[in-house]
Design a protein around this motif. Structure first.
Motif, PDB file in Angstrom:
ATOM      1  N   THR A 161       0.828  -1.264  -0.111  1.00 35.79           N
ATOM      2  CA  THR A 161       0.127  -0.087  -0.162  1.00 35.79           C
ATOM      3  C   THR A 161       0.983   1.310  -0.051  1.00 35.79           C
ATOM      4  O   THR A 161       0.641   2.112  -0.768  1.00 35.79           O
ATOM      5  N   ALA A 162       1.917   1.341   0.748  1.00 34.35           N
ATOM      6  CA  ALA A 162       2.939   2.518   0.790  1.00 34.35           C
ATOM      7  C   ALA A 162       3.458   2.557  -0.556  1.00 34.35           C
ATOM      8  O   ALA A 162       3.579   3.722  -0.968  1.00 34.35           O
ATOM      9  N   ILE A 163       3.785   1.557  -1.302  1.00 31.65           N
ATOM     10  CA  ILE A 163       4.325   1.635  -2.686  1.00 31.65           C
ATOM     11  C   ILE A 163       3.446   2.480  -3.513  1.00 31.65           C
ATOM     12  O   ILE A 163       3.912   3.059  -4.370  1.00 31.65           O
ATOM     13  N   VAL A 164       2.216   1.515  -3.533  1.00 29.61           N
ATOM     14  CA  VAL A 164       1.084   2.262  -4.348  1.00 29.61           C
ATOM     15  C   VAL A 164       0.917   3.819  -4.148  1.00 29.61           C
ATOM     16  O   VAL A 164       0.749   4.400  -5.115  1.00 29.61           O
ATOM     17  N   MET A 165       0.951   4.253  -2.878  1.00 31.38           N
ATOM     18  CA  MET A 165       0.708   5.575  -2.621  1.00 31.38           C
ATOM     19  C   MET A 165       1.800   6.412  -2.981  1.00 31.38           C
ATOM     20  O   MET A 165       1.678   7.403  -3.387  1.00 31.38           O
ATOM     21  N   VAL A 166       2.946   5.927  -2.804  1.00 29.76           N
ATOM     22  CA  VAL A 166       4.195   6.985  -3.467  1.00 29.76           C
ATOM     23  C   VAL A 166       3.918   6.861  -4.952  1.00 29.76           C
ATOM     24  O   VAL A 166       4.090   8.188  -5.398  1.00 29.76           O
ATOM     25  N   LYS A 167       3.581   5.988  -5.577  1.00 28.78           N
ATOM     26  CA  LYS A 167       3.358   6.214  -6.956  1.00 28.78           C
ATOM     27  C   LYS A 167       2.457   6.918  -7.451  1.00 28.78           C
ATOM     28  O   LYS A 167       2.271   7.931  -8.441  1.00 28.78           O
ATOM     29  N   ASN A 168       1.329   7.022  -6.615  1.00 29.81           N
ATOM     30  CA  ASN A 168       0.146   7.727  -6.730  1.00 29.81           C
ATOM     31  C   ASN A 168       0.464   9.352  -6.480  1.00 29.81           C
ATOM     32  O   ASN A 168      -0.211  10.081  -7.033  1.00 29.81           O
ATOM     33  N   THR A 169       1.500   9.722  -6.209  1.00 25.53           N
ATOM     34  CA  THR A 169       1.850  11.227  -5.958  1.00 25.53           C
ATOM     35  C   THR A 169       2.114  11.899  -7.445  1.00 25.53           C
ATOM     36  O   THR A 169       2.055  12.947  -7.615  1.00 25.53           O
ATOM     37  N   VAL A 204      13.256   9.708 -14.301  1.00 25.23           N
ATOM     38  CA  VAL A 204      12.466   9.791 -13.560  1.00 25.23           C
ATOM     39  C   VAL A 204      11.859   8.305 -13.183  1.00 25.23           C
ATOM     40  O   VAL A 204      11.481   8.024 -11.876  1.00 25.23           O
ATOM     41  N   ALA A 205      11.511   7.518 -14.184  1.00 25.05           N
ATOM     42  CA  ALA A 205      11.124   6.068 -13.793  1.00 25.05           C
ATOM     43  C   ALA A 205      12.175   5.434 -12.732  1.00 25.05           C
ATOM     44  O   ALA A 205      11.793   4.719 -11.978  1.00 25.05           O
ATOM     45  N   ALA A 206      13.444   5.601 -13.182  1.00 26.99           N
ATOM     46  CA  ALA A 206      14.605   5.142 -12.261  1.00 26.99           C
ATOM     47  C   ALA A 206      14.567   5.668 -10.873  1.00 26.99           C
ATOM     48  O   ALA A 206      14.660   4.971  -9.807  1.00 26.99           O
ATOM     49  N   LEU A 207      14.206   6.813 -10.759  1.00 25.70           N
ATOM     50  CA  LEU A 207      14.040   7.310  -9.416  1.00 25.70           C
ATOM     51  C   LEU A 207      12.819   6.765  -8.782  1.00 25.70           C
ATOM     52  O   LEU A 207      12.850   6.441  -7.504  1.00 25.70           O
ATOM     53  N   TYR A 208      11.656   6.702  -9.301  1.00 20.14           N
ATOM     54  CA  TYR A 208      10.577   5.927  -8.803  1.00 20.14           C
ATOM     55  C   TYR A 208      10.678   4.460  -8.288  1.00 20.14           C
ATOM     56  O   TYR A 208      10.426   4.011  -7.212  1.00 20.14           O
ATOM     57  N   PHE A 209      11.507   3.683  -9.196  1.00 21.92           N
ATOM     58  CA  PHE A 209      11.912   2.305  -8.780  1.00 21.92           C
ATOM     59  C   PHE A 209      12.966   2.425  -7.734  1.00 21.92           C
ATOM     60  O   PHE A 209      12.511   1.492  -6.911  1.00 21.92           O
ATOM     61  N   ALA A 210      13.663   3.207  -7.732  1.00 23.35           N
ATOM     62  CA  ALA A 210      14.910   3.370  -6.669  1.00 23.35           C
ATOM     63  C   ALA A 210      14.216   3.461  -5.319  1.00 23.35           C
ATOM     64  O   ALA A 210      14.313   2.820  -4.198  1.00 23.35           O
ATOM     65  N   ILE A 211      13.151   4.464  -5.227  1.00 25.54           N
ATOM     66  CA  ILE A 211      12.600   4.606  -4.009  1.00 25.54           C
ATOM     67  C   ILE A 211      11.691   3.536  -3.602  1.00 25.54           C
ATOM     68  O   ILE A 211      11.496   3.313  -2.328  1.00 25.54           O
ATOM     69  N   CYS A 212      10.687   3.033  -4.722  1.00 23.11           N
ATOM     70  CA  CYS A 212       9.850   2.117  -3.978  1.00 23.11           C
ATOM     71  C   CYS A 212      10.679   0.805  -3.859  1.00 23.11           C
ATOM     72  O   CYS A 212      10.134  -0.175  -2.942  1.00 23.11           O
ATOM     73  N   PHE A 213      11.770   0.645  -4.714  1.00 23.12           N
ATOM     74  CA  PHE A 213      12.441  -0.804  -4.106  1.00 23.12           C
ATOM     75  C   PHE A 213      12.978  -0.552  -2.711  1.00 23.12           C
ATOM     76  O   PHE A 213      13.471  -1.587  -2.138  1.00 23.12           O
ATOM     77  N   SER A 214      13.627   0.544  -2.345  1.00 24.98           N
ATOM     78  CA  SER A 214      14.133   0.680  -1.244  1.00 24.98           C
ATOM     79  C   SER A 214      13.135   0.660  -0.108  1.00 24.98           C
ATOM     80  O   SER A 214      13.652   0.114   1.060  1.00 24.98           O
ATOM     81  N   ILE A 215      11.759   0.973  -0.319  1.00 27.26           N
ATOM     82  CA  ILE A 215      10.897   0.670   0.739  1.00 27.26           C
ATOM     83  C   ILE A 215      10.629  -0.723   0.996  1.00 27.26           C
ATOM     84  O   ILE A 215      10.374  -1.398   1.761  1.00 27.26           O
ATOM     85  N   SER A 216      10.659  -1.646  -0.261  1.00 29.90           N
ATOM     86  CA  SER A 216      10.587  -3.118  -0.381  1.00 29.90           C
ATOM     87  C   SER A 216      11.686  -3.585   0.411  1.00 29.90           C
ATOM     88  O   SER A 216      11.538  -4.590   1.290  1.00 29.90           O
ATOM     89  N   ILE A 217      12.845  -3.286   0.166  1.00 32.09           N
ATOM     90  CA  ILE A 217      14.281  -3.783   0.897  1.00 32.09           C
ATOM     91  C   ILE A 217      14.061  -3.615   2.445  1.00 32.09           C
ATOM     92  O   ILE A 217      14.078  -4.423   3.340  1.00 32.09           O
ATOM     93  N   TYR A 218      13.420  -2.144   2.720  1.00 33.39           N
ATOM     94  CA  TYR A 218      13.402  -2.043   4.248  1.00 33.39           C
ATOM     95  C   TYR A 218      12.355  -2.954   4.755  1.00 33.39           C
ATOM     96  O   TYR A 218      12.512  -3.127   6.164  1.00 33.39           O
ATOM     97  N   ALA A 219      11.121  -2.877   4.099  1.00 29.39           N
ATOM     98  CA  ALA A 219      10.064  -3.904   4.792  1.00 29.39           C
ATOM     99  C   ALA A 219      10.793  -5.547   4.864  1.00 29.39           C
ATOM    100  O   ALA A 219      10.505  -6.083   5.846  1.00 29.39           O
TER     101      ALA A 219
END
Length: 232
Positions: A161-169, A204-219
């Protein structure tokens, strides 16, 4: 908070920067951090209210959750950024970025509340009954016994849900907020210094991927820590 402090001219004699001139990656990160950070406590209260025994609180929380989840995020953004000023008195002004943040917070809290409610439903009722039998106050029982276990059980859906919300920005560009995607589009159409559009969008796509992948790694790190403590 540091970004808000600096943008407000709170350091080194800097001039305040109006929010209409904010843009790019800082806006995206600020929105994501703030609406998730503010929305998660609200989501916990909504989930507890929906699972509670008070009929009025349960009805209000259920109505809010189902109403927000039944509306598209684009609709909420349009209401907050465009329609809301039409209903306010002429001398009232609310910053557009703040209104957008409120809409994103309400939307995320409703979805996160359902995830937290799933974690609460998965717990054995005997734990709460045992805590009440021992005379533990309700909020201490919830904060120290119920919620930690419920949140641990729903780390994967919370992460999703957090990853989806980040992409919704990225949808805030629809209501005129100059986010990271808008910056790439503006750079591609600048007549003075035109930038290659393909490389800009790929960045921009690479930045979104890096942010969302970092959230996944932390989880995943949190899950491994919970699993290690449960086996110790």
């Amino acid at each position: 908070m540091v970004v808000l402090w600096l943008m407000g001219g709170g350091a080194l004699g800097l001039d305040p920067v109006p929010t209409s001139k904010w843009g790019g990656l800082p806006v995206m990160l600020m929105l994501a951090v703030l609406f998730l950070g503010i929305g998660f406590p609200i989501a916990i209260l909504l989930a507890l209210g929906r699972r509670g025994s008070l009929p009025v609180a349960r009805a209000i929380c259920t109505f809010i959750i189902e109403l927000v989840r039944g509306l598209p995020l684009v609709g909420l953004l349009f209401v907050a950024a465009i329609l809301l000023p039409l209903f306010l008195p002429p001398d009232w002004t609310i910053d557009k970025l703040f209104r957008t943040l409120v809409a994103l917070t309400i939307f995320s809290s409703a979805y996160l509340a359902e995830v937290v409610r799933g974690g609460l439903q998965g717990l054995d009722k005997g734990q709460g009954e045992a805590a009440r039998a021992l005379g533990i106050p309700y909020w201490k029982m919830v904060g120290h016994i119920i919620l930690p276990q419920a949140i641990q059980n729903v780390i994967p859906p919370l992460t999703n849900t957090a990853i989806v919300m980040v992409k919704n920005t990225s949808l805030v560009l629809i209501v005129g907020i100059f986010d990271m995607l808008s910056a790439a589009r503006g750079a591609a159409t600048d007549p003075t210094w035109p930038a290659p559009s393909t490389e800009g969008y790929l960045f921009v796509a690479a930045l979104y991927f890096a942010i969302c992948f970092s959230i996944s790694i932390y989880a995943r790190h949190l899950e491994n820590g919970v699993r290690a403590r449960s086996h110790s």
